[in-house]
Design a protein around this motif. Structure first.
Motif, short mmCIF file in Angstrom:
data_model
loop_
_atom_site.label_atom_id
_atom_site.label_comp_id
_atom_site.label_asym_id
_atom_site.label_seq_id
_atom_site.Cartn_x
_atom_site.Cartn_y
_atom_site.Cartn_z
N UNK A 77 -3.94 7.89 -0.11
CA UNK A 77 -4.24 8.46 1.20
C UNK A 77 -3.35 7.84 2.27
N UNK A 78 -3.12 6.52 2.17
CA UNK A 78 -2.27 5.86 3.16
C UNK A 78 -0.83 6.38 3.08
N UNK A 79 -0.33 6.60 1.88
CA UNK A 79 1.03 7.15 1.73
C UNK A 79 1.11 8.50 2.42
N UNK A 80 0.10 9.34 2.20
CA UNK A 80 0.09 10.67 2.83
C UNK A 80 -0.01 10.56 4.35
N UNK A 81 -0.83 9.66 4.84
CA UNK A 81 -1.01 9.47 6.28
C UNK A 81 0.26 8.93 6.94
N UNK A 82 0.82 7.91 6.33
CA UNK A 82 1.90 7.16 6.96
C UNK A 82 3.25 7.86 6.93
N UNK A 83 3.45 8.71 5.94
CA UNK A 83 4.76 9.31 5.78
C UNK A 83 5.74 8.36 5.11
N UNK A 84 5.25 7.23 4.62
CA UNK A 84 6.11 6.29 3.91
C UNK A 84 6.64 6.93 2.64
N UNK A 85 7.88 6.65 2.32
CA UNK A 85 8.41 7.06 1.02
C UNK A 85 7.80 6.12 -0.03
N UNK A 86 7.94 6.47 -1.29
CA UNK A 86 7.44 5.59 -2.36
C UNK A 86 8.09 4.22 -2.25
N UNK A 87 9.37 4.19 -1.95
CA UNK A 87 10.10 2.93 -1.85
C UNK A 87 9.58 2.09 -0.68
N UNK A 88 9.34 2.73 0.47
CA UNK A 88 8.81 2.01 1.62
C UNK A 88 7.44 1.43 1.31
N UNK A 89 6.60 2.23 0.66
CA UNK A 89 5.26 1.75 0.29
C UNK A 89 5.38 0.56 -0.66
N UNK A 90 6.22 0.69 -1.67
CA UNK A 90 6.37 -0.37 -2.68
C UNK A 90 6.91 -1.65 -2.04
N UNK A 91 7.86 -1.54 -1.12
CA UNK A 91 8.41 -2.71 -0.45
C UNK A 91 7.36 -3.38 0.44
N UNK A 107 3.91 -3.02 0.34
CA UNK A 107 2.67 -3.45 -0.31
C UNK A 107 2.88 -4.21 -1.62
N UNK A 108 4.12 -4.38 -2.00
CA UNK A 108 4.47 -5.16 -3.20
C UNK A 108 3.72 -4.71 -4.45
N UNK A 109 3.62 -3.40 -4.58
CA UNK A 109 3.02 -2.80 -5.77
C UNK A 109 3.72 -1.48 -6.04
N UNK A 110 3.63 -1.05 -7.26
CA UNK A 110 4.31 0.17 -7.69
C UNK A 110 3.41 1.39 -7.50
N UNK A 111 3.97 2.46 -6.98
CA UNK A 111 3.19 3.68 -6.76
C UNK A 111 2.65 4.22 -8.08
N UNK A 112 3.43 4.12 -9.13
CA UNK A 112 2.98 4.60 -10.45
C UNK A 112 1.73 3.82 -10.90
N UNK A 113 1.71 2.53 -10.64
CA UNK A 113 0.54 1.71 -10.97
C UNK A 113 -0.68 2.19 -10.17
N UNK A 114 -0.47 2.45 -8.88
CA UNK A 114 -1.56 2.95 -8.03
C UNK A 114 -2.08 4.29 -8.56
N UNK A 115 -1.16 5.17 -8.95
CA UNK A 115 -1.56 6.47 -9.49
C UNK A 115 -2.37 6.30 -10.77
N UNK A 116 -1.99 5.35 -11.62
CA UNK A 116 -2.76 5.07 -12.84
C UNK A 116 -4.14 4.54 -12.50
N UNK A 117 -4.21 3.62 -11.53
CA UNK A 117 -5.51 3.10 -11.09
C UNK A 117 -6.39 4.23 -10.57
N UNK A 118 -5.80 5.12 -9.79
CA UNK A 118 -6.56 6.24 -9.21
C UNK A 118 -7.09 7.15 -10.31
N UNK A 119 -6.27 7.42 -11.32
CA UNK A 119 -6.73 8.30 -12.41
C UNK A 119 -7.84 7.65 -13.23
#
Length: 152
Positions: free
Chosen positions: A49-63, A65-77
């Motif tokens: 939700x934060x990625x969608x709100x912020x407009x951050x790219x995956x790279x910006x989010x990863x830099x 929050x020091x976590x991988x978007x793919x990991x977050x997606x796995x956690x969400x699933x």
């Protein structure tokens, strides 16, 4: 098919931002709520939700929050929860965006400001400070100064 009028698109975007941020407002409304919610851990969906709100790219989010978007997606699933430090940083970031949207009028305008040097932050780019809680607090303080016209 003709494109939707700009005013409709703008209203739809404002509605989307409000819908994304609303579920988290009570979680960062005060320090005790923020602490309690962080310790319980947010749903991994909060990061998406934060990625969608912020407009951050995956790279910006990863830099940031020091976590991988793919990991977050796995956690969400798997309906997993995030750890306390990541939950706290996300809640502080939701709060920051809530304030930034209020000051600048839109998530896009705030995102644009985040990527420009800010005099009140020693000409640093605010986005570069978002990787720590202290940096987020400094950005919040700068937003309050901007809101009240105290730019000196």
């Amino acid at each position: 098919m003709a494109a939707a009028p700009k005013s409709y698109k703008k209203k739809a975007k404002v509605t989307m931002v409000a819908e994304l941020i609303a579920p988290y407002q009570s979680l960062y409304g005060n320090s005790i709520s923020l602490l309690t919610s962080s310790k319980k851990g947010l749903s991994a969906k909060a990061a998406l939700d934060f990625i969608a709100l912020s407009g951050f790219s995956k790279e910006e989010f990863q830099d940031t929050f020091k976590t991988n978007v793919k990991t977050i997606q796995n956690y969400a699933s798997n309906s997993s929860k995030l750890d306390a430090p990541l939950s706290e940083k996300l809640l502080k970031s939701f709060s920051l965006f809530d304030k930034g949207i209020d000051v600048f009028g839109s998530a896009d305008a705030f995102h644009q400001w985040l990527n420009m040097p800010s005099y009140g932050l020693g000409d640093q780019i605010p986005f570069d400070l978002m990787d720590t809680i202290t940096g987020i607090s400094l950005i919040e303080e700068e937003l309050i100064r901007i809101e009240y016209g105290d730019l000196a």
